[in-house]
Design an enzyme around this catalytic site. Structure first.
Site, PDB file in Angstrom:
ATOM      1  N   ASP A   1      -2.368 -18.105   7.249  1.00 53.36           N
ATOM      2  CA  ASP A   1      -1.450 -17.267   6.501  1.00 53.36           C
ATOM      3  C   ASP A   1      -2.107 -16.602   5.106  1.00 53.36           C
ATOM      4  OD1 ASP A   1       0.717 -15.502   5.967  1.00 53.36           O
ATOM      5  OD2 ASP A   1       2.160 -17.079   5.887  1.00 53.36           O
TER       6      ASP A   1
HETATM    7  C1  BGC Z   1       3.512 -13.997   5.358  1.00 55.32           C
HETATM    8  C2  BGC Z   1       3.358 -14.011   7.148  1.00 55.32           C
HETATM    9  C3  BGC Z   1       2.690 -12.578   7.329  1.00 55.32           C
HETATM   10  C4  BGC Z   1       1.555 -12.348   6.656  1.00 55.32           C
HETATM   11  C5  BGC Z   1       0.723 -11.046   6.700  1.00 55.32           C
HETATM   12  C6  BGC Z   1       2.347 -13.442   4.558  1.00 55.32           C
HETATM   13  O1  BGC Z   1       2.708 -13.676   3.208  1.00 55.32           O
HETATM   14  O2  BGC Z   1       3.891 -15.287   5.105  1.00 55.32           O
HETATM   15  O3  BGC Z   1       4.348 -14.113   7.709  1.00 55.32           O
HETATM   16  O4  BGC Z   1       2.753 -12.539   8.742  1.00 55.32           O
HETATM   17  O5  BGC Z   1       1.772 -12.438   5.094  1.00 55.32           O
HETATM   18  O6  BGC Z   1       1.438 -10.046   6.139  1.00 55.32           O
END
Ligand code: BGC
Length: 726
Positions: free
Chosen positions: A267
């Protein structure tokens, strides 16, 4: 390109070029139509070299055919081996056509429409240049304080699995390689992100392995069984180790036990977060832990590009571990056809036709009507008749903020608001609109205007809720009531003596005290998406009859949280709630039960359940039991009912939930009509993780429940027996 050509391509790559494939950067790092990226804030501080960018493997958060084509073109001009970029983005509940938020979609219990919504989202995203969506999010959730419950499909493992499959199928279609209208899916957040302690985002998760396997893991597994191409790690710890550096979770379970050989991405920033988590001293150790755990792509930090080469030179890791990751990433690029068609589905002209197509909006409207949940409808105040004068009051009366979190490409100004929808339906003199208050503030003047508008009406429709910033990522709250000014507004309106219909816009189950008391009818609208106003009008005037059912319990108050239907019994279960016993498992100041249980949702008509019968009360491993119940429409409207089947394992080797959803069926009944609904019970539905984590069933007593929600049920016992005994 075949695996062997990918491998020969890899032979031409330097170690640094390979490592750069593992890097994912946000759009501003790349030169697109603007000639130069705009890197600001923390991004500017990232130690990323021009060379890293030229060889980077993937881009995050860029879409729009022109921009994607432009970035890809320039990238290929600079990339000596011609390796295209993968474009990934968060297409969570629609691209430009915004569907209800996932928690709302789940309340439709309609996997076909859910799949259709993902298919449309994929179609719009793919023509706009997106290759991979960071969805579905399948985290099981039990704590409405956590803002991200709106991204999930709720508290039930079975439902989460069926929706996981539907979304993956919708996004990826039948033939990802050749269908340019599909996108690859990335299931997230692996694992158990939804169990963050105290509902605070990014917080510790500490679950028993049994609980993890029994409740939390099945939905990720279901997505992968359906062919989901990618997995994203979670921010949280799992058994004391952050998921992103957790070898047991990623290598042993995900890769070895489940056989996942697709791309695993961290993530956002999660590799570097191993440092504040306290399991890595510095970026280098963070890189080491993440790569060892099996994380292929590092999203938005530079630990890999900064340190992997050094770790290879020092012998801390074999180069082959990097090769494995590169091979997976290039294989995905190949599968998506990017070596031959680096722009894939991106098409500037077609984009204009496909995005926000009226047919897409129509599906969004249909799904929104099915996602709303009717929580109260005293004296059949709903549906409304068109001759009533309406006062439409509240911060959501004319708000485009009904698209909800994760709808960056949805245009709030284009969303159909309630006011717009009412104006189409009623003559001007029958509609009076007042804001009443803002989401978190109120003025005396607003209040007076609202009361004035209400006094001239036959019915007051109050549109209240949380603004979309109040849920979603980092949108956690300890107070899950409506903000106080809105409760004050409701209370003031109640003094007008007119029927009040409250429409709720929010991303989590709320504590509805103060709302329920002052409202004659309450309709949970969630964030209904682009066509929200139209969908709600359909429901208010009975063009469509509400059929949604909650997939997450609404607590009586926040102090009960987590409160969910499939919990265990205790050794001292509560008897009758009014029994005045002392040493039993209960609160002194609140009921044990939620205000609205899982599976709850009213219709404008009423259904009655009777005659639950089983073809046998004894089940063997090779036989099945057919259960039949009669469901009758005893009201005055044709309506859809979601008939729910639950099973309880009365005695297990380990404690078992009081009920577990095992299936459901939607039926449409005319007034006066009765239908027999059947459900097949087989031994495999009775399996669970034992003390040694083996997954099997036990002979003994079970109860089948059938009903309109998880609480109001008919029941019938049966036994699982060894073959040969009857
Ligand atoms: C979130 C994810 C997301 C990623 C990319 C993160 O902060 O937890 O769910 O896909 O950002 O935007």
């Amino acid at each position: 390109m075949t695996t062997s050509t990918i491998q020969s391509l890899m032979k031409q790559m330097t170690l640094n070029e390979k490592i750069a494939q593992l890097l994912q950067l946000a759009g501003p790092f790349f030169k697109g139509s603007t000639e130069q990226g705009h890197i600001t804030g923390p991004m500017a501080a990232m130690p990323i070299s021009v060379e890293n960018i030229e060889h980077a493997g993937s881009v995050l958060g860029v879409s729009g055919a022109a921009e994607v084509i432009s970035i890809q073109k320039k990238h290929l001009e600079n990339n000596r081996l011609g390796i295209p970029l993968l474009f990934m983005a968060d297409i969570i509940h629609g691209y430009k056509t915004i569907f209800p938020v996932p928690l709302a979609i789940a309340c439709s219990w309609d996997t076909e429409l859910a799949q259709k919504s993902a298919e449309i989202a994929a179609k719009e995203a793919a023509v706009s240049g997106v290759h991979v969506t960071f969805a579905p999010m399948v985290d099981l959730v039990r704590d409405p304080r956590w803002g991200r419950v709106m991204e999930s499909t709720g508290e039930d493992p079975y439902l989460n699995q069926v929706f996981a499959k539907a979304f993956v199928n919708g996004f990826q279609g039948q033939d990802l390689s050749n269908d340019l209208q599909s996108v690859a899916a990335c299931v997230k957040h692996f694992a158990a992100y939804g169990a963050a302690e105290a509902g605070r985002d990014y917080n510790t998760v500490d679950l028993s392995e049994r609980q993890l396997r029994e409740s939390y893991l099945p939905a990720y597994k279901a997505a992968l069984d359906e062919g989901c191409e990618m997995v994203m790690t979670a921010f949280n710890t799992v058994d004391g180790i952050p998921a992103t550096g957790n070898e047991k979770l990623m290598r042993s379970l995900l890769r070895e036990e489940w056989g996942f050989d697709g791309v695993l991405i961290s993530d956002w920033g999660a590799v570097k977060e191993l440092i504040p988590h306290g399991v890595a001293e510095d970026d280098k150790e963070a890189a080491l832990k993440a790569i060892k755990a099996g994380v292929d792509i590092e999203m938005m930090t530079a630990c890999y590009v900064q340190h992997l080469a050094e770790l290879v030179t020092e012998g801390a890791i074999e180069e082959s571990i990097i090769d494995e990751s590169v091979l997976r990433i290039l294989t995905l690029k190949e599968k998506l056809g990017l070596f031959e068609q680096p722009y894939r589905g991106a098409d500037v002209e077609l984009e204009q036709q496909v995005v926000s197509h009226p047919d897409h909006l129509q599906v969004s409207r249909e799904l929104a009507t099915k996602s709303c949940v009717l929580l109260k409808n005293d004296n059949h105040i709903l549906p409304l008749t068109s001759n009533k004068n309406i006062a439409l009051i509240g911060p959501f009366a004319d708000s485009g903020d009904i698209l909800g979190p994760w709808s960056a490409l949805g245009v709030r100004e284009e969303a159909v608001t309630l006011k717009q929808a009412f104006e189409k339906h009623l003559p001007t003199n029958q509609l009076n609109v007042a804001t009443g208050c803002h989401v978190e503030t109120i003025t005396q003047q607003q209040l007076e205007e609202a009361v004035q508008a209400a006094s001239n009406a036959d019915v007051i429709v109050v549109a209240v809720g949380e603004d979309s910033e109040m849920s979603g990522e980092a949108g956690c709250r300890t107070n899950i009531q409506l903000p106080a000014p809105q409760l004050e507004l409701l209370k003031a309106l109640a003094t007008c003596g007119k029927p009040i219909i409250t429409l709720l816009f929010n991303g989590r189950p709320l504590d509805l005290h103060g709302v329920i008391e002052y409202s004659d009818a309450v309709l949970e609208a969630w964030y209904p998406g682009s066509e929200g106003g139209n969908a709600l009008l359909d429901l208010l005037y009975g063009v469509t009859i509400p059929s949604g059912k909650l997939t997450m319990s609404f607590p009586d108050n926040v102090g009960q949280v987590p409160v969910y239907y499939n919990h265990f019994n205790t050794g001292r279960p509560q008897g009758a709630p009014d029994a005045q016993e002392r040493y039993v498992s209960q609160y002194l100041d609140a009921p044990n039960d939620p205000l609205f249980p899982f599976g709850f949702g009213l219709s404008y008509t009423q259904f009655s359940y009777s005659d639950l019968e089983l073809t046998s009360t004894q089940l063997t491993k090779d036989s099945e039991i057919t259960a039949t119940a009669s469901v009758s429409n005893i009201g005055h409207f044709t309506g859809e009912e979601i008939v729910q089947f639950y099973i309880q394992d009365v005695v297990g080797e380990v404690v078992r939930p009081l009920k577990e959803l095992k299936g459901y069926q939607s039926i449409i009944l005319e007034p006066g009509e009765t239908q027999q609904v059947t459900f097949t019970i087989t031994e495999d539905q009775l399996r669970y993780h034992h003390a040694d984590l083996s997954f099997k069933s036990d002979n003994g007593s079970f109860v089948l429940y059938v009903g309109t929600n998880s609480k109001d049920v008919l029941s019938h016992s049966f036994q699982l027996i060894s073959q040969g005994r009857n």
